[in-house]
Design an enzyme around this catalytic site. Structure first.
Site, PDB file in Angstrom:
ATOM      1  N   GLU A 420     -84.137 -12.901 100.553  1.00 49.48           N
ATOM      2  CA  GLU A 420     -82.766 -12.951 101.094  1.00 49.48           C
ATOM      3  C   GLU A 420     -82.797 -12.916 102.624  1.00 49.48           C
ATOM      4  OE1 GLU A 420     -79.585  -9.793 100.331  1.00 49.48           O
ATOM      5  OE2 GLU A 420     -78.971 -11.421  98.996  1.00 49.48           O
ATOM      6  N   HIS A 449    -103.281 -10.807  82.054  1.00 50.35           N
ATOM      7  CA  HIS A 449    -103.196 -11.321  80.675  1.00 50.35           C
ATOM      8  C   HIS A 449    -101.969 -12.199  80.507  1.00 50.35           C
ATOM      9  CE1 HIS A 449    -106.403  -8.490  79.450  1.00 50.35           C
ATOM     10  NE2 HIS A 449    -105.904  -7.785  80.448  1.00 50.35           N
ATOM     11  N   LYS A 554     -70.727 -16.831  95.131  1.00 48.68           N
ATOM     12  CA  LYS A 554     -69.566 -15.979  94.792  1.00 48.68           C
ATOM     13  C   LYS A 554     -68.294 -16.831  94.750  1.00 48.68           C
ATOM     14  CE  LYS A 554     -70.801 -11.460  96.783  1.00 48.68           C
ATOM     15  NZ  LYS A 554     -70.515 -10.538  97.908  1.00 48.68           N
TER      16      LYS A 554
HETATM   17  O1  LIG Z   1     -73.596  -3.527  98.031  1.00 50.00           O
HETATM   18  P1  LIG Z   1     -72.687  -4.699  97.833  1.00 50.00           P
HETATM   19  O2  LIG Z   1     -71.746  -4.917  98.982  1.00 50.00           O
HETATM   20  O3  LIG Z   1     -71.969  -4.642  96.510  1.00 50.00           O
HETATM   21  O4  LIG Z   1     -73.596  -6.009  97.807  1.00 50.00           O
HETATM   22  C1  LIG Z   1     -74.545  -6.164  96.791  1.00 50.00           C
HETATM   23  C2  LIG Z   1     -75.358  -7.391  97.166  1.00 50.00           C
HETATM   24  O5  LIG Z   1     -74.423  -8.467  97.284  1.00 50.00           O
HETATM   25  C3  LIG Z   1     -74.913  -9.675  97.777  1.00 50.00           C
HETATM   26  O6  LIG Z   1     -75.700 -10.264  96.800  1.00 50.00           O
HETATM   27  C4  LIG Z   1     -75.714  -9.541  99.054  1.00 50.00           C
HETATM   28  O7  LIG Z   1     -76.341 -10.762  99.334  1.00 50.00           O
HETATM   29  C5  LIG Z   1     -76.774  -8.465  98.901  1.00 50.00           C
HETATM   30  O8  LIG Z   1     -77.449  -8.302 100.128  1.00 50.00           O
HETATM   31  C6  LIG Z   1     -76.121  -7.179  98.472  1.00 50.00           C
HETATM   32  O9  LIG Z   1     -77.106  -6.178  98.316  1.00 50.00           O
END
Ligand SMILES: O=P(O)(O)OC[C@H]1O[C@H](O)[C@H](O)[C@@H](O)[C@@H]1O
Length: 641
Positions: A420, A449, A554
C-alpha cells in the site's frame, strides 16, 4: 516398543549424503562452518541430486559457470561477503544478512547519492515536514516511540498522555477494576476487535506473535463484511459475549466494512439480551469512529472510550456524553503504520503483552536507522537489496518466510505496509511509474511443502526474505528427538537448506535473525520495515504515505449498492402489480435507466436470488438471457420512495 520406535525413527531419519559433497554442501560448509555436520544430516546430497544432469560437471567447472551468472558461488568468497556485510544490532540481538543478494560495489556506490537524499528526507520527515504531500500531512509514526522527536510540545504531550492512558486503562480492565456491565462481579474475558486493513493486520500479527497461551483477555477479530465470518466469531464467543470488550478500530471512521461489523455485533448483543451500549458506544447513525472501547462498570456510569481524531463527530459525541476516556488517533499516523499507536497497543496491552517493550524495541531500531552510512543502517540495507533484486521497479516479488509459527501473519502485515506504500501509479514528479513490490509468504518449513518447488526451479520472479529465530524453546524445555538433534534443529536446517538450495540456483535471499520472538524484537522488526519502506520510497521517488487507489474501489462499491437499490425498486414495482410481472434482465436494465449496466444487474439479481431475496420465475442464472425475475413480496412502502 523400543525396537519399533527405533525402526520408526530410522525410517524418518534423513539419509547421510555420499562422502563427496555437492557444490551445495561446500557452499553450506563455508556459510555454517560450525553447523555443516548438521546439514549433512539433511542429505544435502539429495538436494544436489535435483540439479539437472547437464550440470553434473566437475565442481570447479560448475562453480565457474555459476560465477559467470554474476552471483558469487565460491564458498570462501561468500564467507568473506557474509562477514563483510553482516549487520548486527548488539542490544537487540538482531542480525541482517544481505550476502546472498548480488549487489555489486559499483551499484552501492552509484546509489549512494540517492541514499543520502533519502536520509535527508527521512530527517526532515521526523522533524515534522509535510512528508505526505498529496494529503498535506506530516508523517509521525516514529514519534510514537520517541515523543521527544515530535515537532511541538503539544504533540509530545499528546503522545505521552495517550500512551499512559492506554497502559492504565488496560491495567484497570485486566485487574477487573473495570467490569462488564452484565456481570459486575466478573471481569472482561474476551476482546472482539472490529476493524480492517491497518486497523486489523497489525493487531492480528501481534496477537499471533506475542499473546501468551493464557492471556488475560482472548482476542477475536471481525475484519471483513462477511456475514458468515461475523456469525462465526459471535458463535465462537457464545455466552462469553457478556464478558467481551468490543473494540471498533477505524481511523477514518468511514470504512463500510467496519461499520457493518459494528452494526452486526450490536444486533448480536441485542439478541443475547445484552445492553450493547454499555459495552461499546456508537456515535449514532453516522458511523465515524476511530478506535474506541465502551464499557460499563460498577465504578462508572454507562461510559465509553473513544479513540478518534480531534473534533471528529465521535470525539464530540464522547465529550458531550461524558464517555470514560478518549484516546486521540492522530491524522499523521497512517493505518499501515499504526500498530505502535493506540490501535495496536490497546489490544496488545489487554492481552498482557508488554507494550513498553514493543516501543523500546522500535525506538532502538529507529535510532539504528538514523545513521547515514548505508552498510550500518539495516533499513537502508533492506532498501538496497529490494532495489537491486527488483530493479527498482518491482520486477521481482518479495517472498517472506519466517521460520517460526508465531510469525505466520508477518507477511500479511507486510503486504499492506509494503504494497500500500510502494504500489503507486505516479511518482512525486507526476510521472506514471506504476511502482510496486509484491509481498507474499506464510512460514517455513511449512511453505517448503507448498510452493518452494517453484521458487527453486520455476520462474525466477522473486527474492526471499528469511526470518530466523534462534531460540527454539524457552531454556530447559528442549529435548533431542534423535541423538544430537532437536526439533528446532530441523527447523534451522530447513531454513539454511532452503536458503542454500535457492542460492545455488541463483535465487537471492535476505535473512533477518532475532534471538527470539519477544515484544522487543517484534517492535524492532515493525520499525525496521516501516523505515525500509520509507527509504525505498525515496529511492524510487514516490509518496509512501497515501493510498489513492483504495478510494477507487470504495467508490465503485458504492455505485454497485446504489444500482442494487434501483434494481430492488424496479422489481418491487413489478412485484406489486396484479398479477405480478416477472421481468427479463433487459426490462430491469431499461427500467433502471442503466442498459449499459446489464451485467452488473445480472450479478446483483443472481446474488439476491442465492439469498432468497429475489425469485427467478423463469430460466436459470446459468443462462442469463433466459431469466425472468420478481420479488417474493410487494413492499408498498418502497413503492413511493
Ligand atoms: O482504519 P480505517 O480508517 O477504517 O481504514 C482501514 C483501511 O482502509 C483503507 O483500506 C486504507 O487504505 C488502509 O490504509 C486502512 O488501514
Amino acid at each position: 516398543m523400543a525396537s519399533s520406535l527405533s525402526g520408526l525413527s530410522s525410517a524418518f531419519k534423513l539419509q547421510n549424503p555420499t562422502p563427496n559433497k555437492s557444490p551445495l554442501a561446500r557452499v553450506d560448509s563455508a556459510y555454517f562452518p560450525a553447523r555443516s555436520k548438521l546439514l549433512d544430516r539433511f542429505s544435502v546430497q539429495s538436494v544436489a541430486k535435483e540439479i539437472p544432469a547437464n550440470r553434473s560437471k566437475p565442481k570447479n567447472e560448475t562453480l565457474k559457470e555459476d560465477i559467470k551468472k554474476g552471483l558469487e558461488k565460491d564458498p570462501r568468497e561468500l564467507w568473506r561477503r557474509y562477514v563483510d556485510w553482516l549487520y548486527q544490532h548488539r542490544e537487540l540481538g538482531l542480525y541482517l544478512d544481505v550476502s546472498r543478494v548480488g549487489f555489486t560495489d559499483e551499484f552501492v556506490a552509484e546509489m549512494e547519492p540517492r541514499f543520502q537524499a533519502a536520509f535527508r528526507a527521512m530527517e526532515k520527515l521526523e522533524k515534522g515536514a509535510i512528508a505526505n504531500p498529496d494529503e498535506g500531512r506530516m508523517v509521525g509514526h516514529y514519534w510514537l516511540r520517541n515523543s521527544g522527536l515530535a515537532p511541538s510540545k503539544y504533540l509530545r504531550s499528546q503522545i505521552d498522555a495517550t500512551f499512559d492512558a492506554v497502559c492504565s486503562f488496560a491495567a484497570d480492565v485486566v485487574c477487573g477494576k473495570i467490569k462488564p456491565p452484565s456481570s459486575p462481579e466478573g471481569r472482561f474475558t474476551h476482546i472482539l476487535s472490529v476493524g480492517i486493513g491497518g486497523s486489523a493486520l497489525g493487531p492480528q500479527f501481534v496477537a499471533e506473535a506475542l499473546a501468551p497461551d493464557n492471556p488475560p483477555l482472548k482476542i477475536r477479530f471481525i475484519d471483513n463484511t462477511d456475514p458468515a465470518g461475523i456469525d462465526h466469531q459471535i458463535a465462537q464467543l457464545g455466552p462469553e459475549l457478556a464478558s467481551t470488550l468490543v473494540i471498533v478500530i477505524s481511523k477514518s471512521g468511514g470504512t463500510p466494512e467496519t461499520r457493518n461489523g459494528l452494526l452486526e455485533v450490536q444486533k448480536a448483543f441485542r439478541e443475547a439480551g445484552l445492553d450493547f451500549a454499555k459495552q461499546v458506544f456508537i456515535s449514532g447513525s453516522c458511523f465515524c469512529f476511530c478506535v474506541f472501547l465502551a464499557l460499563q462498570s460498577s465504578e462508572y456510569k454507562s461510559q465509553g472510550v473513544a479513540i478518534t481524531q480531534e473534533n471528529s463527530l465521535l470525539d464530540n459525541t464522547a465529550r458531550i456524553e461524558g464517555w470514560l476516556a478518549r484516546f486521540p488517533m492522530f491524522d499523521w499516523v497512517g493505518g499501515r503504520t499504526s500498530e505502535l499507536s493506540s490501535v495496536g497497543l490497546l489490544p496488545a496491552a489487554l492481552q498482557g503483552i508488554d507494550i513498553k517493550e514493543m516501543i523500546a524495541g522500535a525506538s532502538l531500531m529507529d535510532e539504528a536507522n538514523r545513521t547515514t552510512v548505508v552498510r550500518n543502517n539495516p533499513a537502508a540495507l533492506l532498501a538496497l537489496c529490494w532495489y537491486w533484486a527488483s530493479d527498482g521497479v518491482g520486477s521481482k516479488d518479495m517472498v517472506v518466510l519466517p521460520y517460526k509459527d508465531s510469525l505466520l501473519l508477518f507477511s500479511r502485515y507486510l503486504q499492506q505496509l509494503v504494497m500500500e506504500s510502494i504500489g503507486k501509479e505516479f511518482d512525486l514528479d507526476g510521472n506514471r511509474v506504476n511502482q510496486g513490490l509484491t509481498v507474499y509468504g506464510n512460514k517455513g518449513s511449512t511453505d517448503q511443502h507448498a510452493y518452494i518447488q517453484q521458487l527453486r526451479e520455476g520462474v525466477h520472479n522473486f527474492f526471499a526474505t528469511f526470518i530466523e529465530v534462534l531460540r527454539d524453546r524457552p531454556p530447559g524445555h528442549d529435548w533431542e528427538l534423535e541423538p544430537g538433534v532437536t526439533c528446532g534443529d530441523y527447523l534451522f536446517g530447513m531454513l539454511q537448506g532452503t536458503r542454500s538450495a535457492l542460492y545455488s540456483n541463483d535465487r537471492e535471499s535476505i535473512t533477518v535473525t532475532v534471538q527470539e520472538v519477544t515484544p522487543r524484537s517484534v517492535g524492532a522488526m515493525i520499525a525496521l520495515y516501516e523505515r525500509a519502506v520509507g527509504i525505498y520510497a525515496s529511492l524510487v521517488n514516490i509518496n509512501a504515505y497515501h493510498q489513492p487507489g483504495v478510494e477507487a474501489g470504495k467508490k465503485a462499491a458504492g455505485e454497485v449498492l446504489a444500482l442494487q437499490k434501483r434494481v430492488l425498486q424496479v422489481l418491487n414495482e413489478a412485484s406489486c402489480k396484479d398479477p405480478v410481472e416477472p421481468l427479463t434482465l433487459d426490462e430491469v436494465a431499461e427500467r433502471c435507466h442503466a442498459p449499459e449496466d446489464i451485467e452488473m444487474i445480472y450479478k446483483i439479481i443472481a446474488h439476491m436470488a442465492a439469498n432468497d431475496r429475489a425469485l427467478i420465475a423463469e430460466g436459470s442464472c446459468g443462462s442469463p438471457r433466459s431469466i425472468k425475475v420478481f420479488l417474493g413480496e410487494c413492499n408498498l412502502d418502497e413503492m413511493y420512495v
